[in-house]
Design a protein around this motif. Structure first.
Motif, short mmCIF file in Angstrom:
data_model
loop_
_atom_site.label_atom_id
_atom_site.label_comp_id
_atom_site.label_asym_id
_atom_site.label_seq_id
_atom_site.Cartn_x
_atom_site.Cartn_y
_atom_site.Cartn_z
N ILE A 1 -0.80 12.26 -5.46
CA ILE A 1 -2.13 12.94 -5.49
C ILE A 1 -2.39 13.05 -7.25
N ALA A 2 -1.41 13.25 -8.15
CA ALA A 2 -1.52 13.38 -9.58
C ALA A 2 -2.41 12.13 -10.00
N VAL A 3 -1.89 10.98 -9.52
CA VAL A 3 -2.65 9.79 -9.99
C VAL A 3 -4.11 9.64 -9.43
N ALA A 4 -4.21 10.22 -8.06
CA ALA A 4 -5.71 10.41 -7.80
C ALA A 4 -6.56 11.25 -8.58
N VAL A 5 -5.88 12.43 -8.93
CA VAL A 5 -6.66 13.37 -9.62
C VAL A 5 -6.88 12.53 -11.05
N CYS A 6 -6.05 12.06 -11.63
CA CYS A 6 -6.18 11.34 -12.96
C CYS A 6 -7.23 10.18 -13.13
N VAL A 7 -7.28 9.21 -11.92
CA VAL A 7 -8.34 8.12 -12.04
C VAL A 7 -9.52 8.87 -11.83
N ILE A 8 -9.62 9.52 -10.88
CA ILE A 8 -11.05 10.33 -10.62
C ILE A 8 -11.71 10.96 -11.91
N LEU B 1 0.72 -1.08 0.04
CA LEU B 1 0.08 0.08 -0.09
C LEU B 1 0.85 1.37 -0.17
N LEU B 2 0.69 2.12 -0.82
CA LEU B 2 1.44 3.61 -0.85
C LEU B 2 0.31 4.63 -0.68
N ALA B 3 -0.71 4.51 -0.85
CA ALA B 3 -1.87 5.46 -0.55
C ALA B 3 -3.26 4.97 -0.66
N VAL B 4 -3.99 5.82 0.42
CA VAL B 4 -5.56 5.52 0.36
C VAL B 4 -6.32 6.63 0.04
N VAL B 5 -7.14 6.59 -0.52
CA VAL B 5 -7.94 7.72 -0.92
C VAL B 5 -9.58 7.39 -0.25
N SER B 6 -9.86 8.34 0.47
CA SER B 6 -11.24 7.93 1.24
C SER B 6 -11.79 9.34 1.70
N ARG B 7 -13.15 9.10 1.74
CA ARG B 7 -14.00 10.38 2.29
C ARG B 7 -14.36 10.00 3.72
N ARG B 8 -14.13 8.66 4.14
CA ARG B 8 -14.61 8.18 5.38
C ARG B 8 -14.08 8.70 6.39
N TRP B 9 -12.91 9.48 6.41
CA TRP B 9 -12.21 10.16 7.83
C TRP B 9 -12.57 11.66 8.02
N LEU B 10 -13.31 12.27 6.95
CA LEU B 10 -13.58 13.56 6.93
C LEU B 10 -15.13 13.78 7.31
N HIS B 11 -15.38 14.89 8.02
CA HIS B 11 -16.56 15.49 8.14
C HIS B 11 -17.10 16.72 7.29
N VAL B 12 -15.96 17.12 6.35
CA VAL B 12 -16.18 18.41 5.72
C VAL B 12 -16.64 17.80 4.35
N ARG B 13 -17.91 18.32 3.89
CA ARG B 13 -18.64 17.92 2.75
C ARG B 13 -17.98 18.23 1.44
N GLU B 14 -18.00 17.48 0.49
CA GLU B 14 -17.50 17.56 -0.73
C GLU B 14 -15.78 17.40 -0.52
#
Length: 165
Positions: free
Chosen positions: A148-155, A118-131
Motif C-alpha cells: 500500500i505504501a508503494v502504491a501511495v508513493c508511485v501515485i 505478481l504481488l499486487a494489482v492496483v485498479s479502479r475496474r472492480w469498483l463502483h464507488v467513485r473516486e
C-alpha cells in the motif's frame, strides 16, 4: 486481500482511511503538512505508525523513501527509460531485492511485481464507488502495508511529475 483507497485525498496534510473489502478501516494514511518535504505516515487502527513515507531531499530524480521503525525499508524512483507505460523501481533495503511497478499510474491501473511474479494489482475496474481504487494483494506472504505504501508513493510521484499535485 483487497483494500479500498479513496482517491483525490492524497494531498499533503490530508488524512484518509484505507478499508478492507468488508468496509472495515484497516490503515490510516496521515499526510504531514508544514514540512519541507512530502511526508506521510501509514498507521494501524490504534494509531501506531507502521510505515513512514518521505520524499528524499537531495536526489537528482524525485525519490520517495519508505521506513519502518526508523530504518530504511525501500526507495522508490521512476525508471529512466519507460516509453509506453509508467515504470517505477522499488529497491528494498536488503540491496538485492527490487520490485517493479508498471502500468498506467495516473489511471490507477498498475501492477507490482517481484522477479516477474505478481504481488499486487492496483485498479479502479472492480469498483463502483467513485473516486476509489483497489489494492489487491495477490500473494499471501506479501506485506500489505509495504505494498500500500508503494502504491501511495508511485501515485504521488506520478501526480507530481505530471503537475497534478
Amino acid at each position: 486481500m483487497r483494500f479500498l483507497v479513496r482517491d483525490r485525498l492524497l494531498g499533503i496534510g490530508d488524512d484518509y482511511w484505507i478499508e478492507d473489502d468488508q468496509g472495515d478501516k484497516v490503515y490510516l494514511v496521515d499526510g504531514k503538512a508544514m514540512r519541507l518535504r512530502d511526508t506521510f505516515e501509514l498507521k494501524d487502527t490504534r494509531g501506531q505508525v507502521l510505515i513512514d513515507i518521505r520524499q528524499k531531499m537531495f536526489a537528482l530524480r524525485d525519490t520517495m523513501v519508505i521506513e519502518r521503525d526508523g530504518a530504511p525499508l525501500a526507495t522508490i524512483r521512476r525508471k529512466r527509460l519507460s516509453l509506453l507505460r509508467d515504470h517505477y523501481r522499488v529497491a528494498l533495503a536488503d540491496g538485492r531485492t527490487e520490485l517493479d511497478v508498471s502500468g498506467k499510474i495516473l489511471a490507477r491501473e498498475f501492477a507490482v511485481e517481484y522477479d516477474g511474479e505478481l504481488l499486487a494489482v492496483v485498479s479502479r475496474r472492480w469498483l463502483h464507488v467513485r473516486e476509489t481504487y483497489g489494492v489487491d494483494v495477490v500473494r499471501e506472504d506479501a506485506d500489505p502495508a509495504l505494498l500500500i505504501a508503494v502504491a501511495v508513493c508511485v501515485i504521488h510521484l506520478a501526480e507530481k511529475e505530471h503537475g497534478k499535485d
